[in-house]
Scaffold this motif. Structure first.
Motif, PDB file in Angstrom:
ATOM      1  N   ALA A 162       5.514 -12.379 -20.493  1.00 15.04           N
ATOM      2  CA  ALA A 162       6.258 -11.153 -20.831  1.00 15.04           C
ATOM      3  C   ALA A 162       7.337 -10.915 -19.778  1.00 15.04           C
ATOM      4  N   ALA A 163       6.997 -11.158 -18.515  1.00 16.67           N
ATOM      5  CA  ALA A 163       7.977 -10.950 -17.441  1.00 16.67           C
ATOM      6  C   ALA A 163       9.139 -11.931 -17.576  1.00 16.67           C
ATOM      7  N   SER A 164       8.854 -13.176 -18.013  1.00  8.94           N
ATOM      8  CA  SER A 164       9.971 -14.125 -18.078  1.00  8.94           C
ATOM      9  C   SER A 164      10.912 -13.816 -19.243  1.00  8.94           C
ATOM     10  N   VAL A 165      10.398 -13.215 -20.312  1.00  5.54           N
ATOM     11  CA  VAL A 165      11.303 -12.799 -21.392  1.00  5.54           C
ATOM     12  C   VAL A 165      12.222 -11.672 -20.908  1.00  5.54           C
ATOM     13  N   VAL A 166      11.683 -10.796 -20.084  1.00 14.10           N
ATOM     14  CA  VAL A 166      12.496  -9.709 -19.525  1.00 14.10           C
ATOM     15  C   VAL A 166      13.640 -10.295 -18.703  1.00 14.10           C
ATOM     16  N   ASP A 167      13.289 -11.290 -17.895  1.00 20.13           N
ATOM     17  CA  ASP A 167      14.287 -11.926 -17.044  1.00 20.13           C
ATOM     18  C   ASP A 167      15.410 -12.513 -17.908  1.00 20.13           C
ATOM     19  N   LEU A 168      15.004 -13.196 -18.962  1.00 22.21           N
ATOM     20  CA  LEU A 168      15.966 -13.864 -19.839  1.00 22.21           C
ATOM     21  C   LEU A 168      16.880 -12.853 -20.552  1.00 22.21           C
ATOM     22  N   VAL A 169      16.248 -11.880 -21.175  1.00 23.67           N
ATOM     23  CA  VAL A 169      16.978 -10.921 -22.002  1.00 23.67           C
ATOM     24  C   VAL A 169      17.886 -10.025 -21.158  1.00 23.67           C
ATOM     25  N   SER A 170      17.470  -9.776 -19.920  1.00 23.16           N
ATOM     26  CA  SER A 170      18.272  -8.875 -19.104  1.00 23.16           C
ATOM     27  C   SER A 170      19.541  -9.553 -18.598  1.00 23.16           C
ATOM     28  N   ARG A 171      19.541 -10.882 -18.545  1.00 25.75           N
ATOM     29  CA  ARG A 171      20.717 -11.589 -18.032  1.00 25.75           C
ATOM     30  C   ARG A 171      21.692 -11.976 -19.128  1.00 25.75           C
ATOM     31  N   ARG A 172      21.244 -11.928 -20.401  1.00 29.31           N
ATOM     32  CA  ARG A 172      22.073 -12.466 -21.473  1.00 29.31           C
ATOM     33  C   ARG A 172      22.267 -11.440 -22.586  1.00 29.31           C
ATOM     34  N   TYR A 173      23.202 -11.703 -23.474  1.00 29.61           N
ATOM     35  CA  TYR A 173      23.289 -10.923 -24.714  1.00 29.61           C
ATOM     36  C   TYR A 173      22.080 -11.277 -25.564  1.00 29.61           C
ATOM     37  N   ASP A 174      21.727 -10.395 -26.488  1.00 36.02           N
ATOM     38  CA  ASP A 174      20.490 -10.630 -27.243  1.00 36.02           C
ATOM     39  C   ASP A 174      20.572  -9.931 -28.597  1.00 36.02           C
ATOM     40  N   THR A 175      19.490 -10.006 -29.351  1.00 37.14           N
ATOM     41  CA  THR A 175      19.469  -9.446 -30.709  1.00 37.14           C
ATOM     42  C   THR A 175      18.952  -8.010 -30.753  1.00 37.14           C
ATOM     43  N   LEU A 176      19.122  -7.277 -29.649  1.00 30.96           N
ATOM     44  CA  LEU A 176      18.550  -5.926 -29.562  1.00 30.96           C
ATOM     45  C   LEU A 176      18.770  -5.099 -30.831  1.00 30.96           C
ATOM     46  N   GLU A 177      20.020  -5.022 -31.267  1.00 36.43           N
ATOM     47  CA  GLU A 177      20.316  -4.270 -32.491  1.00 36.43           C
ATOM     48  C   GLU A 177      21.168  -5.138 -33.399  1.00 36.43           C
ATOM     49  N   TYR A 178      20.737  -6.363 -33.566  1.00 33.38           N
ATOM     50  CA  TYR A 178      21.536  -7.277 -34.378  1.00 33.38           C
ATOM     51  C   TYR A 178      20.618  -8.059 -35.309  1.00 33.38           C
ATOM     52  N   ASP A 179      20.948  -8.048 -36.573  1.00 39.40           N
ATOM     53  CA  ASP A 179      20.180  -8.761 -37.580  1.00 39.40           C
ATOM     54  C   ASP A 179      20.847 -10.128 -37.774  1.00 39.40           C
ATOM     55  N   LEU A 180      20.200 -11.176 -37.276  1.00 42.88           N
ATOM     56  CA  LEU A 180      20.811 -12.514 -37.299  1.00 42.88           C
ATOM     57  C   LEU A 180      21.050 -13.012 -38.722  1.00 42.88           C
ATOM     58  N   GLU A 181      20.124 -12.719 -39.623  1.00 42.63           N
ATOM     59  CA  GLU A 181      20.266 -13.195 -41.007  1.00 42.63           C
ATOM     60  C   GLU A 181      21.450 -12.545 -41.704  1.00 42.63           C
ATOM     61  N   ALA A 182      21.517 -11.229 -41.576  1.00 40.66           N
ATOM     62  CA  ALA A 182      22.579 -10.504 -42.273  1.00 40.66           C
ATOM     63  C   ALA A 182      23.900 -10.562 -41.505  1.00 40.66           C
ATOM     64  N   GLY A 183      23.828 -10.886 -40.212  1.00 42.60           N
ATOM     65  CA  GLY A 183      25.036 -10.899 -39.395  1.00 42.60           C
ATOM     66  C   GLY A 183      25.608  -9.511 -39.200  1.00 42.60           C
ATOM     67  N   GLU A 184      24.735  -8.534 -39.188  1.00 37.41           N
ATOM     68  CA  GLU A 184      25.218  -7.162 -38.989  1.00 37.41           C
ATOM     69  C   GLU A 184      24.224  -6.352 -38.159  1.00 37.41           C
TER      70      GLU A 184
ATOM     71  N   ALA B 298       9.565  -7.062 -23.177  1.00 41.51           N
ATOM     72  CA  ALA B 298       8.237  -7.190 -22.553  1.00 41.51           C
ATOM     73  C   ALA B 298       7.147  -6.774 -23.523  1.00 41.51           C
ATOM     74  N   PHE B 299       7.423  -5.735 -24.302  1.00 45.88           N
ATOM     75  CA  PHE B 299       6.406  -5.247 -25.224  1.00 45.88           C
ATOM     76  C   PHE B 299       6.183  -6.258 -26.352  1.00 45.88           C
ATOM     77  N   GLU B 300       7.270  -6.787 -26.890  1.00 44.18           N
ATOM     78  CA  GLU B 300       7.134  -7.784 -27.956  1.00 44.18           C
ATOM     79  C   GLU B 300       6.306  -8.982 -27.459  1.00 44.18           C
ATOM     80  N   ALA B 301       6.641  -9.476 -26.256  1.00 44.16           N
ATOM     81  CA  ALA B 301       5.921 -10.642 -25.728  1.00 44.16           C
ATOM     82  C   ALA B 301       4.446 -10.319 -25.506  1.00 44.16           C
ATOM     83  N   THR B 302       4.167  -9.098 -25.052  1.00 46.49           N
ATOM     84  CA  THR B 302       2.772  -8.690 -24.828  1.00 46.49           C
ATOM     85  C   THR B 302       2.013  -8.635 -26.155  1.00 46.49           C
ATOM     86  N   LEU B 303       2.651  -8.062 -27.179  1.00 43.56           N
ATOM     87  CA  LEU B 303       1.988  -7.976 -28.485  1.00 43.56           C
ATOM     88  C   LEU B 303       1.732  -9.367 -29.065  1.00 43.56           C
ATOM     89  N   ARG B 304       2.638 -10.299 -28.794  1.00 41.10           N
ATOM     90  CA  ARG B 304       2.432 -11.669 -29.302  1.00 41.10           C
ATOM     91  C   ARG B 304       1.215 -12.330 -28.665  1.00 41.10           C
TER      92      ARG B 304
END
Ligand SMILES: *Cc1c(COP(=O)(O)O)cnc(C)c1O
Length: 472
Positions: free
Chosen positions: A109-131, A338-344
């Motif tokens: 969970a901590a390593s996903v935080v590290d990754l997501v905090s340094r890069r752009y991500d899908t926080l509010e982006y739907d990859l399939e719809a592209g919106e 972190a929460f998503e990774a923990t739930l997984r």
């Protein structure tokens, strides 16, 4: 005071203070410029000089040397430049220790935080719809899988979750709460205050120690829209005590068209009874019993980041989704990652990988073996200056859950002839990685249950330093 009546010594002292520019260009400041920028250093020199000037004028200071001046500057720079929120070793045996950051994330969970905090991500982006997508979508499906809920939203913390549910579903109406559950939870979270703030009128039901179903029936008013059940946290009523079951409250609520919500506090996702921790329901069990909406913390027994989970009926969650407070209480991307990774981890059934749950699951024998090893290492560091042994202790779950349950654990006990336990605690707190230890009968106690993988080394290093610097 005016110059004319200033005595000669005062004038000499004032004149001996360096000018600001001279002080600033002193070679002793070279290292300071690695910690603070030039403007800040200049302000600090100037404020130290002002302070010295004032104390000379007021007669508090009757002598002066430059080392004193630079000593004061050093102290001020250290105070701002030293990191403040730093990792510590938790040697207290309290697993969900609110003052020590409650839960430690699983490494993945901590390593996903590290990754997501340094890069752009899908926080509010739907990859399939592209919106545009929804930040809640990353965890909603997982929460539903793990709790059996129809829908879920998450916010900044559980206090926020309770506030949001009340404001979105009960504002302008009244809600019934048992008098036995009108508690204050650490950090001044009080149910009556939260209700008042969210515009819900509190209707108190029953007595502090006993509440019956008929009390709820009698307390019903024309504007009652909710029954709220609250986990009493650290507070326990023992002896002559009764409360109404979730099933009964659910039946009453649904007969009268009321919303039945529960602030569960810790919010566990797996049954902890096999670990000897009985009596606290899982989120799923609450929903099964008929609760419409359950709120819980992410960083207590769930073992994830600070979050407030709201799970339950879709129609209710949908009303919450559109409330303006949701925007004010939303989680940031690092928390969601972190929460998503923990739930997984829960999804895969690997809950032993969650440090909080792993600590609760440690057997006394395993803790004892670990303490034996640490004690042997510390004994050779402390040598003839003191005694090191292993002793039985009671550990605690913490975070308001299972307050009456003590867990058998072990601790490394350290006594040093020339240093009290209190002083040892203080010295350990001042180490590069501070060690927070307990004490009993003037003996320092380092509980094994709450030590993380390489904490033993840190403890040994801390004691090595104490020996080098001298105990007192
Ligand atoms: C801890 C707790 C809260 C507050 O939760 P936070 O996540 O710290 O905001 C609220 N209610 C209960 C019953 C709790 O135990």
């Amino acid at each position: 005071m005016t110059i004319s009546i200033m005595n000669e010594r005062t004038q000499v002292l004032l004149r001996s203070l360096p000018a600001m520019e001279i002080m600033l260009s002193d070679p002793r400041n070279v290292s300071h410029l690695k910690s603070v920028n030039r403007d800040l250093l200049k302000n600090m020199c100037s404020s130290v000089l002002d302070e010295f000037r004032r104390s000379i004028l007021e007669g508090e200071r009757i002598s002066f040397d430059e080392d004193e001046l630079f000593g004061e500057l050093d102290r001020r720079i250290l105070a701002v430049a030293r990191p403040s929120l730093v990792p510590v070793v938790n040697g207290t045996g309290v697993v969900v220790h609110t003052n020590l950051g409650r839960s430690c994330l699983a490494p993945e969970a901590a390593s996903v935080v590290d990754l997501v905090s340094r890069r752009y991500d899908t926080l509010e982006y739907d990859l399939e719809a592209g919106e545009r997508g929804h930040r809640n979508s990353h965890v909603e499906g997982l929460l539903c899988c793990l709790t059996g809920a129809e829908a879920a939203v998450v916010v900044n913390n559980n206090a926020g979750a309770v506030l949001l549910c009340l404001a979105a579903l009960g504002s302008g109406k009244s809600a019934m709460v048992s008098r036995g559950e009108l508690v204050e939870i650490g950090g001044s979270f009080r149910i009556p205050d939260i209700m008042a703030f969210s515009g819900v009128r509190l209707v108190e039901v029953g007595a502090t120690n006993r509440t019956h179903l008929r009390d709820y029936e009698r307390a019903l008013e024309y504007d009652t829209s909710m029954v709220m059940k609250v986990h009493p946290s650290n507070f326990r009523i023992l002896g002559f005590h009764s409360e109404v079951s979730r099933e009964e409250l659910a039946r009453l609520s649904h007969e009268r068209d009321l919303i039945f919500m529960e602030d569960l506090g810790s919010g566990i996702l797996v049954d902890l009874e096999p670990l000897g921790l009985a009596g606290e329901p899982t989120v799923a069990q609450c929903l099964e019993a008929g609760v419409d909406l359950v709120t819980f913390s992410g960083d207590k027994l769930l073992g994830g980041p600070q979050i407030g989970g709201i799970v339950g009926r879709k129609a209710l969650v949908d009303r919450i989704r559109t409330h303006p407070l949701l925007r004010a209480l939303r989680c940031d991307k690092m928390t969601l990652a972190a929460f998503e990774a923990t739930l997984r981890i829960y999804l895969r059934g690997e809950w032993r990988k969650i440090p909080t749950l792993d600590m609760l699951a440690r057997s006394p024998e395993a803790i004892r073996e670990r303490c034996d090893r640490l004690a042997a290492a510390l004994a050779s560091v402390v040598a003839s200056d003191g005694q090191v042994s292993v002793t039985e202790v009671q550990d605690a779950v913490g975070g308001g859950a299972f307050p009456a349950t003590d867990m058998l654990g072990y601790a490394v006990a350290v006594r040093v002839g020339s240093c009290s336990a209190g002083r040892l605690q203080e010295r350990l707190r001042a180490c590069a990685t501070p060690v927070i230890a307990g004490a009993r009968d003037d003996t320092l106690l380092i509980h094994g249950r709450t030590l993380l993988a390489d904490d033993d080394e840190r403890v040994v290093r801390a004691f090595t330093l104490l020996v080098e610097e001298g105990w007192s």
